[in-house]
Design a protein around this motif. Structure first.
Motif, PDB file in Angstrom:
ATOM      1  N   ALA A   1       0.831  -1.207   0.000  1.00 45.55           N
ATOM      2  CA  ALA A   1       0.000   0.000   0.000  1.00 45.55           C
ATOM      3  C   ALA A   1       0.864   1.255   0.000  1.00 45.55           C
ATOM      4  CB  ALA A   1      -0.929  -0.013   1.215  1.00 45.55           C
ATOM      5  N   LEU A   2       1.938   1.272   0.801  1.00 41.76           N
ATOM      6  CA  LEU A   2       2.829   2.430   0.835  1.00 41.76           C
ATOM      7  C   LEU A   2       3.575   2.592  -0.492  1.00 41.76           C
ATOM      8  CD1 LEU A   2       4.305   2.083   4.422  1.00 41.76           C
ATOM      9  CD2 LEU A   2       2.703   3.815   3.625  1.00 41.76           C
ATOM     10  N   ALA A   3       4.007   1.470  -1.084  1.00 43.70           N
ATOM     11  CA  ALA A   3       4.710   1.542  -2.372  1.00 43.70           C
ATOM     12  C   ALA A   3       3.817   2.142  -3.450  1.00 43.70           C
ATOM     13  CB  ALA A   3       5.185   0.147  -2.781  1.00 43.70           C
ATOM     14  N   GLN A   4       2.547   1.777  -3.464  1.00 40.02           N
ATOM     15  CA  GLN A   4       1.621   2.346  -4.447  1.00 40.02           C
ATOM     16  C   GLN A   4       1.457   3.839  -4.232  1.00 40.02           C
ATOM     17  OE1 GLN A   4      -1.874  -0.087  -3.941  1.00 40.02           O
ATOM     18  NE2 GLN A   4      -1.155  -1.658  -5.365  1.00 40.02           N
ATOM     19  N   GLN A   5       1.439   4.277  -2.970  1.00 39.24           N
ATOM     20  CA  GLN A   5       1.328   5.716  -2.707  1.00 39.24           C
ATOM     21  C   GLN A   5       2.555   6.472  -3.183  1.00 39.24           C
ATOM     22  OE1 GLN A   5       0.371   6.800   1.294  1.00 39.24           O
ATOM     23  NE2 GLN A   5      -1.807   6.416   0.989  1.00 39.24           N
ATOM     24  N   LEU A   6       3.696   5.806  -3.173  1.00 37.76           N
ATOM     25  CA  LEU A   6       4.932   6.455  -3.618  1.00 37.76           C
ATOM     26  C   LEU A   6       5.214   6.228  -5.094  1.00 37.76           C
ATOM     27  CD1 LEU A   6       7.235   5.554  -0.572  1.00 37.76           C
ATOM     28  CD2 LEU A   6       5.910   7.640  -0.957  1.00 37.76           C
ATOM     29  N   GLN A   7       4.220   5.741  -5.845  1.00 36.16           N
ATOM     30  CA  GLN A   7       4.360   5.420  -7.269  1.00 36.16           C
ATOM     31  C   GLN A   7       5.489   4.424  -7.515  1.00 36.16           C
ATOM     32  OE1 GLN A   7       4.367   9.118  -6.661  1.00 36.16           O
ATOM     33  NE2 GLN A   7       2.143   8.851  -6.632  1.00 36.16           N
ATOM     34  N   ALA A   8       5.685   3.510  -6.572  1.00 38.51           N
ATOM     35  CA  ALA A   8       6.707   2.482  -6.707  1.00 38.51           C
ATOM     36  C   ALA A   8       6.044   1.132  -6.969  1.00 38.51           C
ATOM     37  CB  ALA A   8       7.564   2.405  -5.445  1.00 38.51           C
ATOM     38  N   THR A   9       6.839   0.197  -7.443  1.00 37.87           N
ATOM     39  CA  THR A   9       6.361  -1.167  -7.669  1.00 37.87           C
ATOM     40  C   THR A   9       7.138  -2.120  -6.774  1.00 37.87           C
ATOM     41  OG1 THR A   9       7.918  -1.571  -9.479  1.00 37.87           O
ATOM     42  CG2 THR A   9       5.759  -0.653 -10.053  1.00 37.87           C
ATOM     43  N   VAL A  10       6.472  -3.210  -6.370  1.00 36.93           N
ATOM     44  CA  VAL A  10       7.118  -4.201  -5.531  1.00 36.93           C
ATOM     45  C   VAL A  10       6.842  -5.580  -6.102  1.00 36.93           C
ATOM     46  CG1 VAL A  10       5.132  -4.226  -3.956  1.00 36.93           C
ATOM     47  CG2 VAL A  10       7.331  -5.154  -3.197  1.00 36.93           C
ATOM     48  N   GLU A  11       7.890  -6.381  -6.222  1.00 40.61           N
ATOM     49  CA  GLU A  11       7.789  -7.748  -6.729  1.00 40.61           C
ATOM     50  C   GLU A  11       8.554  -8.681  -5.801  1.00 40.61           C
ATOM     51  OE1 GLU A  11       9.356  -7.672 -10.631  1.00 40.61           O
ATOM     52  OE2 GLU A  11       7.713  -6.487 -11.492  1.00 40.61           O
ATOM     53  N   VAL A  12       8.208  -9.958  -5.874  1.00 37.35           N
ATOM     54  CA  VAL A  12       8.856 -10.939  -5.016  1.00 37.35           C
ATOM     55  C   VAL A  12       9.241 -12.157  -5.833  1.00 37.35           C
ATOM     56  CG1 VAL A  12       6.647 -11.967  -4.327  1.00 37.35           C
ATOM     57  CG2 VAL A  12       8.664 -12.293  -2.883  1.00 37.35           C
ATOM     58  N   ASN A  13      10.397 -12.703  -5.518  1.00 40.65           N
ATOM     59  CA  ASN A  13      10.880 -13.931  -6.145  1.00 40.65           C
ATOM     60  C   ASN A  13      11.504 -14.785  -5.046  1.00 40.65           C
ATOM     61  OD1 ASN A  13      11.630 -15.857  -8.003  1.00 40.65           O
ATOM     62  ND2 ASN A  13      13.540 -14.834  -8.526  1.00 40.65           N
ATOM     63  N   SER A  14      11.078 -16.057  -4.987  1.00 40.60           N
ATOM     64  CA  SER A  14      11.552 -16.888  -3.884  1.00 40.60           C
ATOM     65  C   SER A  14      11.777 -18.315  -4.340  1.00 40.60           C
ATOM     66  CB  SER A  14      10.541 -16.860  -2.731  1.00 40.60           C
ATOM     67  OG  SER A  14      11.011 -17.598  -1.622  1.00 40.60           O
ATOM     68  N   THR A  15      12.792 -18.933  -3.737  1.00 40.42           N
ATOM     69  CA  THR A  15      13.087 -20.348  -3.973  1.00 40.42           C
ATOM     70  C   THR A  15      13.117 -21.050  -2.623  1.00 40.42           C
ATOM     71  OG1 THR A  15      14.438 -19.807  -5.906  1.00 40.42           O
ATOM     72  CG2 THR A  15      14.715 -22.002  -4.950  1.00 40.42           C
ATOM     73  N   PRO A  16      12.193 -21.996  -2.400  1.00 44.87           N
ATOM     74  CA  PRO A  16      12.172 -22.691  -1.104  1.00 44.87           C
ATOM     75  C   PRO A  16      13.528 -23.306  -0.776  1.00 44.87           C
ATOM     76  CG  PRO A  16      10.194 -23.208  -2.352  1.00 44.87           C
ATOM     77  CD  PRO A  16      11.092 -22.457  -3.273  1.00 44.87           C
ATOM     78  N   GLY A  17      13.992 -23.025   0.461  1.00 47.04           N
ATOM     79  CA  GLY A  17      15.271 -23.550   0.911  1.00 47.04           C
ATOM     80  C   GLY A  17      16.450 -22.660   0.593  1.00 47.04           C
ATOM     81  N   THR A  18      16.272 -21.672  -0.272  1.00 43.57           N
ATOM     82  CA  THR A  18      17.386 -20.811  -0.691  1.00 43.57           C
ATOM     83  C   THR A  18      17.234 -19.389  -0.171  1.00 43.57           C
ATOM     84  OG1 THR A  18      17.692 -22.115  -2.691  1.00 43.57           O
ATOM     85  CG2 THR A  18      18.654 -19.911  -2.663  1.00 43.57           C
ATOM     86  N   GLY A  19      16.039 -18.845  -0.275  1.00 46.35           N
ATOM     87  CA  GLY A  19      15.818 -17.486   0.194  1.00 46.35           C
ATOM     88  C   GLY A  19      14.788 -16.752  -0.630  1.00 46.35           C
ATOM     89  N   THR A  20      14.547 -15.507  -0.241  1.00 47.07           N
ATOM     90  CA  THR A  20      13.531 -14.673  -0.875  1.00 47.07           C
ATOM     91  C   THR A  20      14.127 -13.330  -1.231  1.00 47.07           C
ATOM     92  OG1 THR A  20      11.807 -15.757   0.439  1.00 47.07           O
ATOM     93  CG2 THR A  20      11.219 -13.674  -0.611  1.00 47.07           C
ATOM     94  N   THR A  21      13.702 -12.780  -2.374  1.00 46.16           N
ATOM     95  CA  THR A  21      14.180 -11.475  -2.826  1.00 46.16           C
ATOM     96  C   THR A  21      12.982 -10.589  -3.139  1.00 46.16           C
ATOM     97  OG1 THR A  21      16.189 -12.432  -3.769  1.00 46.16           O
ATOM     98  CG2 THR A  21      15.554 -10.234  -4.522  1.00 46.16           C
ATOM     99  N   PHE A  22      12.921  -9.425  -2.478  1.00 41.87           N
ATOM    100  CA  PHE A  22      11.919  -8.411  -2.779  1.00 41.87           C
ATOM    101  C   PHE A  22      12.586  -7.316  -3.598  1.00 41.87           C
ATOM    102  CE2 PHE A  22      10.011 -10.500   0.835  1.00 41.87           C
ATOM    103  CZ  PHE A  22       8.660 -10.473   0.544  1.00 41.87           C
ATOM    104  N   THR A  23      11.949  -6.946  -4.709  1.00 39.88           N
ATOM    105  CA  THR A  23      12.486  -5.928  -5.603  1.00 39.88           C
ATOM    106  C   THR A  23      11.525  -4.749  -5.662  1.00 39.88           C
ATOM    107  OG1 THR A  23      13.556  -7.638  -6.956  1.00 39.88           O
ATOM    108  CG2 THR A  23      13.304  -5.449  -7.934  1.00 39.88           C
ATOM    109  N   LEU A  24      12.027  -3.574  -5.320  1.00 36.89           N
ATOM    110  CA  LEU A  24      11.227  -2.349  -5.360  1.00 36.89           C
ATOM    111  C   LEU A  24      11.855  -1.368  -6.329  1.00 36.89           C
ATOM    112  CD1 LEU A  24      11.419  -3.238  -2.022  1.00 36.89           C
ATOM    113  CD2 LEU A  24       9.461  -1.662  -2.080  1.00 36.89           C
ATOM    114  N   GLN A  25      11.009  -0.720  -7.129  1.00 35.97           N
ATOM    115  CA  GLN A  25      11.466   0.296  -8.067  1.00 35.97           C
ATOM    116  C   GLN A  25      10.798   1.621  -7.719  1.00 35.97           C
ATOM    117  OE1 GLN A  25      12.131  -0.610 -12.270  1.00 35.97           O
ATOM    118  NE2 GLN A  25      11.341  -2.685 -11.876  1.00 35.97           N
ATOM    119  N   PHE A  26      11.604   2.593  -7.308  1.00 35.88           N
ATOM    120  CA  PHE A  26      11.098   3.909  -6.926  1.00 35.88           C
ATOM    121  C   PHE A  26      11.418   4.907  -8.039  1.00 35.88           C
ATOM    122  CE2 PHE A  26      11.755   1.758  -2.932  1.00 35.88           C
ATOM    123  CZ  PHE A  26      10.681   2.168  -2.141  1.00 35.88           C
TER     124      PHE A  26
END
Length: 471
Positions: free
Chosen positions: A440-465
Motif C-alpha cells: 500500500a505504501l509503495a503504491q502511494q509512492l508510485q513504486a512497484t514491488v515484486e517478489v521472487n523466492s526459492t524454497p530452501g534458498t531465500g527470498t528477494t523483494f524488488t522495489l522500483q522507486f
C-alpha cells in the motif's frame, strides 16, 4: 459463508449445465434446419434439371431466361427422333409406341414429321414439368445423363451450391440405394419408373460452413458462461479465504492483547499488594517491563490505524530529497542488536539521493528487514540490500538466505491478514499486515514491488522507486 458458497454452487452449476445443453440443442436444430433446406433445394433443382433436360431432348430449348417464362410459348415434338432406346425393355418400348400413336392420333399429327404444339397462357416451368411428367409416365428414356448433369450443375450454381455430385439412374441406383444421403426424384406421375438419384461429396463440410457463424456464437456464449462461473467461484473462494484470514487476525490480535494486559495486571498487583513499591529496584524493573508491553500495544494499534488510513487515503505523503544509502543504514541500525544477523548494503547506483516520503520509505524497509529476520531459521541470517539504477528509476532489492516461500503462497503474500502457515513459520508471531502495508505504501509512492523466492534458498523483494517525485 459456507451456506452461501453451497447455495451459490447449487444454483450456478445446474444453471450453467442447462445453458450449455441449450447451446448444444440450438446447434443441433440449426444443423437439422440447414440440412433440410439443402436437401429440399437440391431435390427441387434436380427436378427442374430433369424437366429442362427432357424438354431439350424433345427439341425445345432446355432452359430459358426469366423474360421468356411469362410468354405464351410452343413446344415442338419431332416424332422421327423418338427412336427405340437399346436399353429399354420390350414393355417400355410398347408403352412408348402406344403413347406416341395416341398423342399423334389426338392431335391429328403425322408421326413421321416434326410438329409444333401451341400451349397458350402456360408458363414455361409449368409446361416443361407437365410434359416431362407425361413422357416419363409412359416409361420413355428421353433424358441423357450428360445433359441432366449439365442442367443440374447450372441450377445448383445459381443457388450458390458448388459441390461435386454424381447422378444415378434406375440401372445404377442399386449399389447406393442404402446411402442415407442419397436424394431421389420420381419423374413419372403414377409409377416409380425412371427414378433419378444424386449423391453429393462434401455435404457435411458444406453444411458446417453454412452454420459456422452459429457455431462461433455458441462457442463464445459457452466460454462466457464458463468464464462467469469460474470468476464467481474464484470470488467466492477468495472471500472465504479472506474471512478465514480475518478470523486468524482477530485470534492473533486477541492473543497479543491478552499477553501485555496480563503482564500489566501482574506487575501492578505486585507493586500494590506485595510491597513492590517499597523496593526501588523491583519498581524500576516492573516499570521497564510495563513500558515494553505498552510499546508493543502502541505498535499494534499504530499498525492497524495506518492500514485504515491507507485504505481511506487520509494520509498525505510529503516527498523530500533524502540521502539513499544513509537512510537505509539508519534503518539497518534498528536490527543490529540482534545476534547472528548480518545486513550489508551493495550500492551500485550513481545517484546518492532520492525524492520520496521519508516515513513511508522507512516503514517499507523496516517491515521487509523484520520479515527477512523473523522468517529465517538459519544459524547465520544474511541479508543484502542492493541499489541499482534503472533508467529514471531506483531499483532496491532485499535478499535473504531464509527458508523461502513456495509458489502456491507467492500470489497472496501481499493480501491483508495473509500469513504463510507452513513449516516453522506457523509459530512465528505476526498479524499478516506487514507486506500488505508495504504494498500500500509503495503504491502511494508510485513504486512497484515484486517478489521472487526459492524454497530452501531465500527470498528477494524488488522495489522500483521513481528517482524524482511525481506531481
Amino acid at each position: 459463508m459456507k451456506l452461501s458458497v453451497k447455495s451459490i454452487g447449487q444454483l450456478a452449476v445446474p444453471a450453467a449445465t442447462v445453458a450449455l445443453l441449450f447451446q448444444l440443442y440450438w446447434l443441433r436444430q440449426t444443423w437439422l434446419t440447414a440440412r433440410q433446406s439443402f436437401r429440399a433445394t437440391a431435390t427441387e433443382c434436380l427436378q427442374k434439371a430433369y424437366d429442362a433436360a427432357m424438354m431439350s431432348n424433345l427439341g425445345h430449348i432446355g432452359r430459358t431466361n426469366d423474360s421468356l417464362q411469362q410468354m405464351n410459348i410452343s413446344s415442338s415434338i419431332n416424332f422421327e427422333e423418338l427412336e427405340d432406346d437399346e436399353n429399354e425393355t420390350v414393355e417400355q418400348a410398347a408403352k412408348r409406341d402406344s403413347m406416341i400413336n395416341t398423342l399423334a392420333a389426338r392431335l391429328h399429327l403425322d408421326t413421321g414429321k416434326s410438329h409444333s404444339i401451341p400451349v397458350p397462357n402456360v408458363e414455361y416451368a409449368q409446361m416443361s414439368n407437365i410434359l416431362s411428367r407425361m413422357f416419363s409416365s409412359f416409361g420413355l428414356q428421353l433424358v441423357h445423363i450428360d445433359s441432366l448433369q449439365h442442367e443440374y450443375r447450372l441450377l445448383l450454381h445459381e443457388k450458390n451450391i458448388d459441390l461435386p455430385f454424381r447422378v444415378y439412374t434406375d440401372s445404377t441406383l442399386t449399389a447406393v440405394k442404402s446411402n442415407p444421403q442419397l436424394l431421389l426424384i420420381h419423374p413419372a406421375l403414377n409409377t416409380q419408373t425412371n427414378t433419378i438419384g444424386v449423391l453429393f461429396s462434401g455435404e457435411t463440410i458444406y453444411l458446417l460452413q453454412q452454420i459456422f457463424p452459429a457455431i462461433i456464437v455458441s462457442f463464445f456464449i459457452g466460454l462466457l458462461i464458463i468464464g462467469c462461473i469460474w470468476t464467481l467461484w474464484r470470488i467466492i473462494v477468495k472471500q472465504k479465504k479472506l474471512e478465514q484470514m480475518k478470523q486468524d487476525f482477530i485470534s492473533h490480535v486477541t492473543h497479543e492483547l491478552k499477553t501485555p494486559v496480563a503482564v500489566l495486571q501482574a506487575t501492578n498487583e505486585a507493586l500494590l499488594n506485595f510491597g513492590g513499591s517499597n523496593s526501588p529496584e523491583m519498581t524500576t524493573r516492573y516499570l521497564h517491563l510495563n513500558k515494553t508491553e505498552l510499546d508493543k500495544l502502541q505498535g499494534l494499534i499504530d499498525q492497524i490505524m495506518t492500514i485504515t488510513r491507507l485504505e481511506q487515503q487520509l494520509h498525505q505523503r510529503q516527498t523530500t530529497a533524502m540521502p539513499l544509502e544513509e537512510s537505509l543504514s539508519s534503518i539497518i541500525q534498528r536490527f543490529a542488536y540482534q545476534d547472528n544477523v548480518h545486513v550489508q548494503i551493495d550500492n551500485q547506483s550513481g545517484h546518492n539521493s532520492i525524492e520520496t516520503d521519508k516515513q513511508a520509505f522507512e516503514i517499507i524497509f523496516s517491515n521487509l528487514l523484520d520479515n527477512a529476520i523473523k522468517y529465517n531459521n538459519k544459524p547465520q541470517k544474511l541479508i543484502t540490500l542492493t541499489i541499482k539504477d534503472n533508467r529514471d528509476r531506483i531499483l532496491i532489492t532485499v535478499a535473504d538466505n531464509g527458508e523461502g516461500i513456495s509458489n502456491s503462497h507467492l500470489p497472496f503474500i501481499f493480501d491483508k491478514f495473509y500469513r504463510v502457515t507452513s513449516g516453522d513459520t506457523q509459530d512465528t508471531k505476526g498479524h499478516g499486515l506487514g507486506l500488505s502495508h508495504v504494498k500500500a505504501l509503495a503504491q502511494q509512492l508510485q513504486a512497484t514491488v515484486e517478489v521472487n523466492s526459492t524454497p530452501g534458498t531465500g527470498t528477494t523483494f524488488t522495489l522500483q522507486f521513481p528517482r524524482y517525485a511525481k506531481n
